[in-house]
Design a protein around this motif. Structure first.
Motif, PDB file in Angstrom:
ATOM      1  N   GLN A 193      34.682 -30.044 -55.434  1.00  0.00           N
ATOM      2  CA  GLN A 193      35.141 -31.186 -54.653  1.00  0.00           C
ATOM      3  C   GLN A 193      34.389 -31.247 -53.325  1.00  0.00           C
ATOM      4  N   GLY A 194      33.945 -32.442 -52.975  1.00  0.00           N
ATOM      5  CA  GLY A 194      33.233 -32.622 -51.721  1.00  0.00           C
ATOM      6  C   GLY A 194      31.746 -32.362 -51.806  1.00  0.00           C
ATOM      7  N   LYS A 195      31.266 -31.908 -52.944  1.00  0.00           N
ATOM      8  CA  LYS A 195      29.842 -31.643 -53.122  1.00  0.00           C
ATOM      9  C   LYS A 195      29.184 -32.813 -53.852  1.00  0.00           C
ATOM     10  N   PRO A 196      27.861 -32.959 -53.712  1.00  0.00           N
ATOM     11  CA  PRO A 196      27.182 -34.058 -54.407  1.00  0.00           C
ATOM     12  C   PRO A 196      27.119 -33.832 -55.908  1.00  0.00           C
ATOM     13  N   SER A 197      26.833 -34.877 -56.621  1.00  0.00           N
ATOM     14  CA  SER A 197      26.700 -34.802 -58.080  1.00  0.00           C
ATOM     15  C   SER A 197      25.571 -33.862 -58.462  1.00  0.00           C
ATOM     16  N   ASP A 198      25.712 -33.264 -59.639  1.00  0.00           N
ATOM     17  CA  ASP A 198      24.629 -32.423 -60.155  1.00  0.00           C
ATOM     18  C   ASP A 198      24.560 -32.582 -61.668  1.00  0.00           C
ATOM     19  N   ALA A 199      23.439 -32.169 -62.223  1.00  0.00           N
ATOM     20  CA  ALA A 199      23.172 -32.416 -63.642  1.00  0.00           C
ATOM     21  C   ALA A 199      24.034 -31.569 -64.560  1.00  0.00           C
ATOM     22  N   TYR A 200      24.411 -30.344 -64.126  1.00  0.00           N
ATOM     23  CA  TYR A 200      25.241 -29.504 -64.996  1.00  0.00           C
ATOM     24  C   TYR A 200      26.606 -30.154 -65.194  1.00  0.00           C
TER      25      TYR A 200
END
Length: 641
Positions: free
Chosen positions: A545-552
């Protein structure tokens, strides 16, 4: 059983010790031999003890396994009882680690104290370092401080040259770092990838530790094998406090990595945080700002915390089919190199890698079928070596404890991923796979769930995901008791239905598990809605939560949605597809920053992104699988030679 190396010498006349130097090609072969040797020791111990394993006479190998299991379960009464009955506090398991190292990894100070009171060797080393290294790796601050108070060495070597200082810096253990530095640890030591404690702290956003290291003489502009400095790591991971501190201490912003990329482009590519570029000197970003890729300095963030879509434009323009082909190429290249050097069958390469190539082949994409066949053979050979153990374990629960990975609780994720990969390639049930499925089934908890012993996120960070993988295996490879399998699946389904999921990985794993367990449409719809609720405005998902999107997180979430009945043509799924297309690297991979505790020794496996290559490999697998599910069958036929 005593020292496993002594046992091996007595049984075979051969001597083996863990390698203590950087992982060269020769070193990797030695490490592979060491791991196999430890498994031979376990097998010899079981065969020697088989006739008396259920008798009243105590067996050291079995007591050692029970000790590891008691530590895993934080059962202090059992730990005390076993030590009192003569369990060896210095006996090594199949991984070559001691009970003290295992207690340190689990963060169990009480168990550590009990073991040391029984003369456990604090200084004992392994390919994973000593107990202090392991405690620092796992973030067990109280254990690390206690070990230091008992005189634990701060310079114990790991096979990948990671030091306790690097591990504590990554984990954010400020007082541990302070004491290790006071003991004279080399502040500028580098691991096999050239990373330093300063880089580890910068990558994970530890400004207090950065200050300590810099005050002790850490070289602020030292670069690793990729040409990344501490400032590069801080910028790439959106650690603004660390960027600000490093710049104030003389970090150069005009550096370029081995690929010729400047700091601004790296920051824009990976962190996608406009605050980072705003901190960099104007001259270092002027040229980069001309590109659409990094229109960040004046851009605001979305409600989900990610930068606008213009900031994530891919460096190459690919459609879904081309992106799948590029992802397959990257994964297969990494798989080929990993399998040449790895000392064991892995969850990621022989697990997720086979799951990807099996799905791709089924959907009509061309794969390297010879490589895929070699990987299924790697699995059969690696697991096949355990056949005598597995045959005994089927009929003897006590003997099952001596099967490698049972003592540390890692059979569910290992067999879940690996046998899932075998199922994806339609490997037919046989005696070996049935034995494996039987052992996996018996690891189910009374509440219906399946757990893991190591926490190595995101591969092993969710009981929901591990339970889903186990269910897939049980349906693909029934045990010797199909009636009991049905009851096991029902228990798992009930656990999935009633247990709240808190993280992205848990929500996706829950949906996947419900799909594999045969849950009704209402349950699947509710679980899918929970997954969709976590989608960001940029189309992706984040692990935290609060972090940017990522591919995993995005790839796994999309794949789970596809298995849970969500149409891949739906707007939400297609937004996820667009996110993946925009963030794929030119080499076909997706980058995700490593956050797992580095329990395993690291070596380069010919996949991009340095020390983040293993999570990036997993991300590339899930992302490619998600795109495959949304792709029409390509015109070309799969290569089968």
């Amino acid at each position: 059983m005593g020292d496993p190396r002594a046992t091996l010498r007595a049984a075979t006349g051969m001597s083996v010790r863990p390698p203590r130097r950087p992982l060269s090609s020769k070193g990797l072969k030695m490490l592979r031999w060491y791991t196999r040797a430890m498994m031979v020791v376990t097998l010899l111990a079981l065969l020697a003890a088989n006739d008396r394993i259920c008798s009243a006479a105590p067996n050291k190998a079995l007591m050692g396994a029970d000790l590891f299991i008691a530590i895993r379960e934080h059962d202090h009464a059992a730990v005390q009882s076993l030590l009192g009955r003569g369990a060896d506090p210095n006996l090594r398991n199949w991984l070559g680690i001691t009970p003290l190292m295992w207690s340190a990894l689990k963060g169990d100070l009480a168990a550590c104290k009990s073991l040391v009171a029984r003369r456990a060797d604090i200084q004992a080393g392994s390919p994973f370092g000593n107990a202090l290294t392991v405690a620092s790796v796992s973030g067990s601050q109280d254990v690390a401080l206690w070990l230091l108070s008992r005189g634990a060495r701060v310079d114990a070597e790991r096979s990948d040259r990671m030091t306790a200082l690097m591990a504590a810096s990554s984990s954010g253990l400020d007082p541990v770092v302070r004491l290790i530095l006071a003991r004279g640890a080399e502040v500028n030591a580098q691991d096999v990838e050239g990373m330093t404690a300063l880089m580890q702290a910068a990558r994970r956003g530890r400004p207090g530790i950065l200050q300590q290291l810099l005050n002790r003489g850490a070289r602020v502009n030292q670069a690793d094998n990729r040409g990344w400095t501490a400032l590069t790591y801080a910028a790439a991971n959106g650690q603004t406090d660390c960027v600000r501190l490093l710049l104030s201490r003389g970090a150069r912003a005009d550096v370029r990595d081995r690929q010729g990329r400047d700091l601004a482009r790296i920051a824009a590519r990976y962190s996608r945080d406009p605050r980072v570029l705003n901190l960099l000197p104007a001259g270092s970003v002027r040229a980069t700002k001309q590109a659409p890729l990094v229109r960040l300095a004046s851009a605001g963030t979305t409600s989900a915390g990610s930068v606008p879509t213009s900031a994530t434009v891919s460096q190459v323009a690919r459609g879904p089919q081309q992106a799948v082909e590029a992802g397959l190429k990257a994964v297969q290249r990494g798989t080929a190199t990993f399998s040449k050097h790895a000392p064991c069958v892995s969850c990621h390469h022989q697990g997720l890698g086979l799951m990807l190539t099996g799905l791709a082949q089924d959907r009509g994409f061309a794969i390297d079928a010879a490589l895929a066949k070699s990987q299924t053979e790697v699995v059969r050979k690696g697991v096949g070596e355990l056949t005598p153990l597995l045959e005994t374990a089927v009929h003897n629960p006590e003997a099952a404890k001596l099967v490698p990975a049972v003592d540390i609780g890692d059979i569910p994720p290992t067999f879940g991923y690996v046998l899932g990969g075998m199922a994806a390639h339609h490997e037919q049930p046989d005696r070996l796979l049935t034995l494996c499925s039987d052992l996996l089934a018996k690891q189910q908890r009374p509440d219906g769930s399946f757990h893991y012993g190591f926490t190595r996120g995101p591969i092993e960070s969710s009981y929901f995901t591990v339970t889903a993988l186990a269910l897939k295996v049980l349906k693909s490879y029934p045990t010797t008791s199909p009636e009991e399998d049905a009851r096991r699946i029902a228990r798992a389904r009930e656990w999935l239905l009633k247990t709240p999921a808190a993280t992205t990985d848990e929500r996706a794993g829950k949906l996947l598990g419900l799909a594999y367990s045969g849950a009704d449409e209402t349950a699947l719809d509710q679980a899918a809605e929970a997954v969709l609720a976590g989608q960001h405005a940029d189309g992706g998902w984040s692990q935290f939560q609060g972090k940017p999107s990522d591919a995993y997180a995005t790839g796994f979430s999309l794949y789970a949605l596809s298995q849970g009945g969500v149409q891949t043509s739906s707007p939400a799924y297609q937004r996820g597809v667009q996110y993946l297309l925009k963030t794929q690297e030119p080499d076909g991979s997706w980058y995700v920053s490593k956050w797992a505790i580095p329990v395993n020794f690291y070596f380069h496996a010919d996949f991009p992104h340095g020390e983040s290559q293993y999570i990036s490999y997993g991300a590339t697998c899930w992302a490619t699988m998600a795109l495959i599910m949304a792709s029409p069958h390509p015109v070309r036929q799969a290569r089968t030679q």
